[in-house]
Design an enzyme around this catalytic site. Sequence first.
Site, PDB file in Angstrom:
ATOM      1  N   LYS A  81       0.860  -1.188   0.000  1.00  0.00           N
ATOM      2  CA  LYS A  81       0.000   0.000   0.000  1.00  0.00           C
ATOM      3  C   LYS A  81       0.892   1.233   0.000  1.00  0.00           C
ATOM      4  CE  LYS A  81      -3.795   2.135   2.633  1.00  0.00           C
ATOM      5  NZ  LYS A  81      -4.641   2.017   3.851  1.00  0.00           N
ATOM      6  N   SER A 156      -9.537   2.190   2.905  1.00  0.00           N
ATOM      7  CA  SER A 156      -8.654   2.908   2.018  1.00  0.00           C
ATOM      8  C   SER A 156      -7.648   2.010   1.294  1.00  0.00           C
ATOM      9  CB  SER A 156      -7.877   3.968   2.815  1.00  0.00           C
ATOM     10  OG  SER A 156      -7.058   3.351   3.790  1.00  0.00           O
ATOM     11  N   SER A 180      -9.758  -0.095   7.160  1.00  0.00           N
ATOM     12  CA  SER A 180      -9.212  -0.045   5.803  1.00  0.00           C
ATOM     13  C   SER A 180      -8.546  -1.303   5.291  1.00  0.00           C
ATOM     14  CB  SER A 180      -8.229   1.111   5.684  1.00  0.00           C
ATOM     15  OG  SER A 180      -8.948   2.294   5.491  1.00  0.00           O
TER      16      SER A 180
HETATM   17  N1  GLN Z   1     -13.010   4.686   6.414  1.00  0.00           N
HETATM   18  C1  GLN Z   1     -12.312   5.172   7.555  1.00  0.00           C
HETATM   19  C2  GLN Z   1     -11.870   6.598   7.322  1.00  0.00           C
HETATM   20  O1  GLN Z   1     -12.200   7.136   6.324  1.00  0.00           O
HETATM   21  C3  GLN Z   1     -11.162   4.273   7.885  1.00  0.00           C
HETATM   22  C4  GLN Z   1      -9.971   4.507   7.031  1.00  0.00           C
HETATM   23  C5  GLN Z   1      -8.786   3.656   7.447  1.00  0.00           C
HETATM   24  O2  GLN Z   1      -8.929   2.662   8.143  1.00  0.00           O
HETATM   25  N2  GLN Z   1      -7.610   4.089   7.050  1.00  0.00           N
HETATM   26  O3  GLN Z   1     -11.211   7.164   8.107  1.00  0.00           O
END
Ligand code: GLN
Length: 490
Positions: A81, A156, A180
């Site tokens: 990532k 994400s 994410s």
């Molecule tokens: N969807 C959550 C956010 O927008 C979690 C994102 C993540 O785990 N990096 O913050």
Amino acid sequence: MNSTALHELSVAQLATQLRRRKVSAVETAEHFLKRVHANAALGAFLDLNEDVTLAQARAADAALAADAAGAPLLGVPMAHKDIFVTRDFVSTAGSKMLAGYRSPFDATVVTRLAEQGVVTLGKLNCDEFAMGSANENSAFGPVKNPWDCTRVPGGSSGGSAAAVAARLVPAATGTDTGGSIRQPASFCGITGIKPTYGRASRYGMVAFASSLDQAGALARSAEDCSLLLSAMCGPDPERDSTSLDAPAEDFTVTLNASLEGLRIGVPAEFFGAGLASEVGTAIDNALKEFQKLGARLVPISLPRTELSIPVYYIIAPAEASSNLSRFDGVKFGHRAAQYSDLIDMYKKTRTEGFGDEVKRRIMIGTYVLSHGYYDAYYLQAQKVRRMIADDFRQAFRQCDVIAGPVAPTVAWKIGDKADDPVANYLADIFTLPASLAGLPGMSIPVGFSADQMPVGMQLIGNYLQEAKLLNAAHRFQQATDWHLAKPQGF
Ligand code: GLN
């Protein structure tokens, strides 16, 4: 060996073929690179460096020739990532702010995997600074879901999940701050695990919300995730002061333990009105399968589940607003071309460099930390966070693992929620509680919706109980074949 089948092999099978010299690491890397190029339209990859990849593969082949019994991941290709910084690949965190940025060092997780002989294929698209649930917040364009290219892959870590599902790479790293890893794994029909907060080093992970950020693995099976996690975890006291003093474990050795008598807690709050019925049905069927394997279902309650949304969306932006202050046009990345003085330079640089969602969170975070609002929002959120962790503590007196949905629905259409941040936030309801408590969580494929989109089940464990989660998931995957289903055309 027939190279067309290479991308169908699991990490474990591929490692065996490499050790037996049935295929070389160079052939393997070339095969996957070809697939990455052929499927560039998915938008999963942000950077490749084929010279580096092939040099790593040649080194792995030399090591395999010298010692066929070497490290278990020797020669296996992976991609990271783009939140993990890397010396040999551009590291952007999905942001224009870091376009073209080259880090002088590798993240600890990247180093640990490289030490095990993993060959890096490239860097994977993600939401900007890992903020998002659909991978639509990347400055470099959205990622498409291989099961239906008009849908989001989740976020994400959307590039990681899409790349693994489309067999562009056998496994990938991801990060999970509020879901994410689990949510994109669920949306793309693969397996993902986020360990206990602090188990994997955060050194070299571009920071979003430091008290929540955690590295983990995405692959097609729990067995593969256990191989990866064994290599990734372990203390890093000199570089990450929040890394836990818990020794690295070999998560593969406990995979085959019986599930007889395992108590699976089923939280009532995870099965309310907001849950799509086709998701609920797939989860119910999976719970029945676990019962057949000897597990016992225990009704439990996580009464503050709903509060995890306001709590997370105060704490995460608060930490983000502080972490992102380092992007000022001086130390890293983008700087505006024209400005009149220092303040103007900051303003223009940050206006140009950050996307809308990142700016929204910086504003929310700055607001909740400001004098006069700190007590009402940030401090209050911290108190409720503790209560959410206490709810889990209570629950784990009655059960060994907790099971429920990962997300209320399957993957939605690209664009459907792009202009509605709150709709995105609400979809995080089932992943946020474990993140706020710092607990390990995973997602495993357990079925499909009527329109053939994957459904994921979430398993949450007590602190440092990753082995228990992986064991439960592995036993389930030995008895079922949801994790073997693959998207058409890949
Ligand atoms: N969807 C959550 C956010 O927008 C979690 C994102 C993540 O785990 N990096 O913050």
